[in-house]
Design an enzyme around this catalytic site. Structure first.
Site, PDB file in Angstrom:
ATOM      1  N   HIS A   1     -68.184  41.080  44.170  1.00 29.07           N
ATOM      2  CA  HIS A   1     -69.374  41.451  42.822  1.00 29.07           C
ATOM      3  C   HIS A   1     -71.077  41.578  43.249  1.00 29.07           C
ATOM      4  O   HIS A   1     -72.179  41.520  43.337  1.00 29.07           O
ATOM      5  CB  HIS A   1     -69.321  40.987  41.647  1.00 29.07           C
ATOM      6  CG  HIS A   1     -70.594  40.727  40.651  1.00 29.07           C
ATOM      7  ND1 HIS A   1     -71.528  39.245  40.571  1.00 29.07           N
ATOM      8  CD2 HIS A   1     -70.803  40.988  39.283  1.00 29.07           C
ATOM      9  CE1 HIS A   1     -71.969  39.769  39.970  1.00 29.07           C
ATOM     10  NE2 HIS A   1     -72.098  41.564  38.888  1.00 29.07           N
ATOM     11  N   ASN A   2     -71.224  39.674  44.341  1.00 32.44           N
ATOM     12  CA  ASN A   2     -72.048  39.425  44.900  1.00 32.44           C
ATOM     13  C   ASN A   2     -72.686  40.611  45.593  1.00 32.44           C
ATOM     14  O   ASN A   2     -73.265  40.915  46.247  1.00 32.44           O
ATOM     15  CB  ASN A   2     -71.889  37.832  45.363  1.00 32.44           C
ATOM     16  CG  ASN A   2     -72.462  37.282  43.846  1.00 32.44           C
ATOM     17  OD1 ASN A   2     -71.846  37.356  43.106  1.00 32.44           O
ATOM     18  ND2 ASN A   2     -72.631  35.717  44.516  1.00 32.44           N
TER      19      ASN A   2
ATOM     20  N   LYS B   1     -65.285  37.859  42.593  1.00 30.14           N
ATOM     21  CA  LYS B   1     -66.608  37.069  41.771  1.00 30.14           C
ATOM     22  C   LYS B   1     -67.326  37.724  43.671  1.00 30.14           C
ATOM     23  O   LYS B   1     -68.540  38.320  42.800  1.00 30.14           O
ATOM     24  CB  LYS B   1     -67.097  36.225  41.469  1.00 30.14           C
ATOM     25  CG  LYS B   1     -67.997  35.460  41.839  1.00 30.14           C
ATOM     26  CD  LYS B   1     -69.090  36.384  40.263  1.00 30.14           C
ATOM     27  CE  LYS B   1     -70.414  35.607  39.862  1.00 30.14           C
ATOM     28  NZ  LYS B   1     -71.275  34.828  41.057  1.00 30.14           N
TER      29      LYS B   1
ATOM     30  N   SER C   1     -70.771  35.012  36.540  1.00 27.82           N
ATOM     31  CA  SER C   1     -72.131  36.135  37.081  1.00 27.82           C
ATOM     32  C   SER C   1     -72.525  35.738  35.507  1.00 27.82           C
ATOM     33  O   SER C   1     -72.070  36.389  34.407  1.00 27.82           O
ATOM     34  CB  SER C   1     -71.718  37.129  37.915  1.00 27.82           C
ATOM     35  OG  SER C   1     -73.051  37.705  37.679  1.00 27.82           O
TER      36      SER C   1
ATOM     37  N   GLU D   1     -73.792  43.060  44.648  1.00 28.55           N
ATOM     38  CA  GLU D   1     -75.591  42.929  44.308  1.00 28.55           C
ATOM     39  C   GLU D   1     -76.349  43.080  45.129  1.00 28.55           C
ATOM     40  O   GLU D   1     -77.433  43.992  44.892  1.00 28.55           O
ATOM     41  CB  GLU D   1     -74.936  41.908  43.204  1.00 28.55           C
ATOM     42  CG  GLU D   1     -76.735  41.469  42.575  1.00 28.55           C
ATOM     43  CD  GLU D   1     -76.566  39.414  42.481  1.00 28.55           C
ATOM     44  OE1 GLU D   1     -75.351  39.521  41.332  1.00 28.55           O
ATOM     45  OE2 GLU D   1     -76.796  39.004  42.256  1.00 28.55           O
TER      46      GLU D   1
HETATM   47  N1  LIG Z   1     -77.118  29.204  39.239  1.00 27.27           N
HETATM   48  C1  LIG Z   1     -77.013  30.249  39.039  1.00 27.27           C
HETATM   49  O1  LIG Z   1     -77.523  31.221  38.538  1.00 27.27           O
HETATM   50  C2  LIG Z   1     -75.819  30.535  39.515  1.00 27.27           C
HETATM   51  C3  LIG Z   1     -74.881  31.321  38.320  1.00 27.27           C
HETATM   52  C4  LIG Z   1     -73.565  30.879  39.086  1.00 27.27           C
HETATM   53  C5  LIG Z   1     -72.686  30.411  40.027  1.00 27.27           C
HETATM   54  N2  LIG Z   1     -73.435  29.422  40.493  1.00 27.27           N
HETATM   55  C6  LIG Z   1     -72.605  28.154  40.487  1.00 27.27           C
HETATM   56  O2  LIG Z   1     -71.974  27.397  39.174  1.00 27.27           O
HETATM   57  C7  LIG Z   1     -72.476  26.098  39.893  1.00 27.27           C
HETATM   58  C8  LIG Z   1     -73.169  25.254  39.131  1.00 27.27           C
HETATM   59  O3  LIG Z   1     -74.913  25.378  40.055  1.00 27.27           O
HETATM   60  P1  LIG Z   1     -76.049  24.906  39.346  1.00 27.27           P
HETATM   61  O4  LIG Z   1     -77.209  25.519  39.741  1.00 27.27           O
HETATM   62  O5  LIG Z   1     -75.764  24.547  37.531  1.00 27.27           O
HETATM   63  O6  LIG Z   1     -75.657  23.721  39.755  1.00 27.27           O
HETATM   64  P2  LIG Z   1     -76.139  22.937  41.748  1.00 27.27           P
HETATM   65  O7  LIG Z   1     -77.520  22.593  41.701  1.00 27.27           O
HETATM   66  O8  LIG Z   1     -75.237  24.082  42.414  1.00 27.27           O
HETATM   67  O9  LIG Z   1     -75.201  21.697  41.374  1.00 27.27           O
HETATM   68  C9  LIG Z   1     -75.796  20.641  40.638  1.00 27.27           C
HETATM   69  C10 LIG Z   1     -74.183  19.841  40.479  1.00 27.27           C
HETATM   70  O10 LIG Z   1     -73.894  19.410  40.831  1.00 27.27           O
HETATM   71  C11 LIG Z   1     -73.494  17.914  40.938  1.00 27.27           C
HETATM   72  N3  LIG Z   1     -72.917  17.444  42.306  1.00 27.27           N
HETATM   73  C12 LIG Z   1     -73.582  17.548  43.260  1.00 27.27           C
HETATM   74  N4  LIG Z   1     -73.467  16.774  44.278  1.00 27.27           N
HETATM   75  C13 LIG Z   1     -71.669  16.836  43.176  1.00 27.27           C
HETATM   76  C14 LIG Z   1     -70.485  15.285  43.645  1.00 27.27           C
HETATM   77  N5  LIG Z   1     -70.923  15.291  45.355  1.00 27.27           N
HETATM   78  N6  LIG Z   1     -69.512  15.037  42.942  1.00 27.27           N
HETATM   79  C15 LIG Z   1     -70.007  15.205  41.399  1.00 27.27           C
HETATM   80  N7  LIG Z   1     -70.980  16.137  41.664  1.00 27.27           N
HETATM   81  C16 LIG Z   1     -71.688  16.649  42.725  1.00 27.27           C
HETATM   82  C17 LIG Z   1     -74.798  17.186  40.000  1.00 27.27           C
HETATM   83  O11 LIG Z   1     -75.269  16.489  39.460  1.00 27.27           O
HETATM   84  P3  LIG Z   1     -75.710  15.290  39.652  1.00 27.27           P
HETATM   85  O12 LIG Z   1     -76.563  15.593  38.237  1.00 27.27           O
HETATM   86  O13 LIG Z   1     -74.867  13.796  39.296  1.00 27.27           O
HETATM   87  O14 LIG Z   1     -76.458  15.214  41.071  1.00 27.27           O
HETATM   88  C18 LIG Z   1     -75.477  18.806  39.291  1.00 27.27           C
HETATM   89  O15 LIG Z   1     -74.711  18.210  38.331  1.00 27.27           O
HETATM   90  C19 LIG Z   1     -72.716  26.005  41.340  1.00 27.27           C
HETATM   91  O16 LIG Z   1     -71.249  26.118  41.959  1.00 27.27           O
HETATM   92  C20 LIG Z   1     -73.228  27.405  42.006  1.00 27.27           C
HETATM   93  O17 LIG Z   1     -72.934  27.639  43.191  1.00 27.27           O
HETATM   94  C21 LIG Z   1     -74.850  29.213  39.694  1.00 27.27           C
END
Ligand SMILES: NC(=O)c1ccc[n+]([C@@H]2O[C@H](COP(=O)([O-])OP(=O)(O)OC[C@H]3O[C@@H](n4cnc5c(N)ncnc54)[C@H](OP(=O)(O)O)[C@@H]3O)[C@@H](O)[C@H]2O)c1
Length: 495
Positions: A201-202, A198, A144, A205
């Site tokens: 937590h959300n 987690k 988080s 939130e």
């Molecule tokens: N954003 C936040 O504030 C936040 C906070 C806490 C947790 N999270 C979690 O952290 C994780 C990442 O979040 P994010 O916002 O950085 O990214 P995201 O938009 O959720 O995901 C994009 C990423 O996933 C990859 N991807 C998608 N489909 C795929 C597949 N079939 N095989 C391999 N890779 C694949 C993409 O690769 P390509 O570049 O090749 O498309 C890219 O690297 C998620 O689970 C999200 O829920 C996010």
């Protein structure tokens, strides 16, 4: 495997195992987490992304991180020292399974795969079971703090095996936020425990945000203060017992002026709140565990209600109260709202910790609620001074049956309850929706009640379904023969 990488040729068989940690998935969270890892003494970070452009961009933008850029799973595995440790930061769901499938092919028993995405904990339990059969450790770790936290220090909630924690613990401690000198990471429990915590937590939130939004709405409509003036109220509150990241950013949002119209930004944002599903998971799970997380549920439903413009348009002509809502003493009303907010917040957190307690019992996890409250003090969205009081409460009584009953919180509820009632009455009379304030107060009155109308519900259940009941004056289970002569008989307990 030999691959052409830009103008150089890479060969996994000659790649040196120089990295102690790898990150797969280099969107905003993964790239920031990789940078955070690389910035800490002793870490060498291998990186991999499905489409190579993100890897190239990260390598070019951050030469100081000295990443080991890799472009295939074979090369990624070869670049990692054993036990290989990789953190997956991809889109939750199918993409996580796709990456796990690839890593399992190139990793060996004893290696560690960490899913740092927002996985639904039953998926983590399933994945952990499947990956464990290969001898590889699988750890679901809730992270988080959003993109900023990933870069500078998030709160991390890892599950998984004790074996994986030995390797993973120092790495995660190196990147986590630090609160009161302690890293905001602890081994929460086995398999899905980290993602479960987690999720809660959300959920908390959601409740915290909704309560703050209700407080703002009441103050604005009751006192006529502008968003900028209310920002000052929140900034003031942030110096006291409500001090928290969410109160702090609320003041920032309320202060913001829209450059295009010159209006307060909050007045030009469409009033339809989105959700990514973790609030709904918290409520669904609570329903199946039989835990009343009414504050979280109301917050989740409030977002749903806001997001149905067609229904809101259809209901717009419904009448409200006849009288205009203005409070006689603005300062006194604001103080009442502050107390109502604090009391409701205590209930929301108490309900959340109740869900963690029930989840731990259901899934056989040993979760230390005190440790959870300590790792939420920094890095995460609900970070707050208040969490120190929760940590103190669990330190004093680790098996506390109800967080709200700990002396500090019980005193605060006792002090705030009169103001809380005044606020809920005012909101009801004014026709201002305050679902989280009102439901928290209803929970407070329900949980403290000497006697509840649940007795009547049991009577009704026995009438139509012979569901039986227990008596207050003797042992046993009973049924009244409602369709017969209405005499009472002893019966088998059917619940
Ligand atoms: N954003 C936040 O504030 C936040 C906070 C806490 C947790 N999270 C979690 O952290 C994780 C990442 O979040 P994010 O916002 O950085 O990214 P995201 O938009 O959720 O995901 C994009 C990423 O996933 C990859 N991807 C998608 N489909 C795929 C597949 N079939 N095989 C391999 N890779 C694949 C993409 O690769 P390509 O570049 O090749 O498309 C890219 O690297 C998620 O689970 C999200 O829920 C996010």
């Amino acid at each position: 495997m030999i691959r052409v990488q830009g103008d150089r040729v890479t060969d996994a068989s000659t790649t040196q195992a120089v990295a102690n940690i790898g990150v797969v998935g280099l969107a905003v969270m993964g790239s920031n987490l990789a940078r955070n890892l690389a910035s800490r003494e002793g870490n060498k970070v291998a990186i991999l992304n499905r489409s190579r452009s993100k890897t190239d961009e990260l390598l070019a933008a951050h030469p100081e991180a000295e990443f080991v850029g890799t472009f295939s799973y074979e090369e990624f595995a070869a670049s990692l020292a054993k036990p290989r440790t990789a953190i997956i930061m991809v889109k939750a769901g199918g993409p996580t399974d796709a990456v796990i499938d690839e890593l399992v092919k190139v990793f060996e028993p004893g290696d560690i795969i960490v899913d740092g995405g927002n996985a639904y904990f039953p998926d983590t339990i399933r994945r952990e079971k499947a990956v464990r059969e290969t001898g590889i450790n699988f750890v679901g770790a809730g992270i988080s703090g959003g993109e900023e936290g990933a870069l500078t220090g998030p709160s991390i909630m890892p599950g998984g095996s004790d074996e994986s924690w030995i390797t993973l613990g120092p790495i995660l401690k190196s990147i986590a936020a630090v609160a009161e000198g302690e890293p905001c990471v602890t081994h929460v429990g086995h398999d899905g425990a980290g993602h479960f915590v987690k999720m809660v937590h959300n959920g908390i939130e959601y409740a915290d945000m909704q309560l703050i939004a209700e407080a703002y709405d009441l103050i604005r409509r009751g006192t006529g203060k502008t968003p900028a003036e209310i920002a000052e109220v929140f900034a003031e509150w942030n110096k006291g017992e409500l001090e928290s990241y969410l109160i702090e950013i609320t003041a920032e949002v309320l202060r913001q002026v829209d450059a295009e119209t010159g209006k307060p930004l909050v007045d030009v944002i469409l009033d339809q709140a989105g959700a990514k599903g973790t609030g709904a998971w918290t409520v669904q799970t609570a329903l199946s565990l039989g835990v009343p997380v009414s504050g979280i549920a109301e917050a989740t439903f409030a977002r749903s209600l806001s997001s149905h413009p067609e229904q809101r348009a259809a209901a717009r002509s419904f009448p409200g109260p006849d009288e205009e809502f203005t409070v006689a003493d603005a300062d006194a009303f604001i103080e009442d709202v502050r107390q109502a907010l604090f009391a409701s917040k205590i209930i929301a957190y108490s309900q959340g910790f109740d869900e963690i307690r029930a989840g731990a019992a259901e899934y056989n996890w040993t979760i230390d609620n005190g440790a959870v409250s300590r790792i939420w003090r920094g890095g995460c969205i609900i970070r707050a001074q208040f969490l120190n009081r929760i940590a103190d409460a669990y330190a004093e009584q680790p098996e506390l049956p109800l967080l709200a009953s700990a002396p500090y919180f019980a005193d605060a509820l006792a002090r705030g309850q009169a103001a809380w009632r005044r606020v809920v009455i005012a909101a009801t009379q004014a026709g201002i929706p305050s679902p989280a304030f009102s439901s928290s107060l209803a929970y407070y009155d329900g949980i403290r009640a000497e006697r509840l109308p649940a007795a009547l519900v049991q009577g009704q259940r026995d009438f139509f379904g012979a569901h039986t009941y227990k008596r207050i004056d003797k042992e046993g289970t009973f049924h009244t023969q409602w369709s017969g002569d209405r005499t009472e008989i002893e019966a088998e307990d059917t619940h």
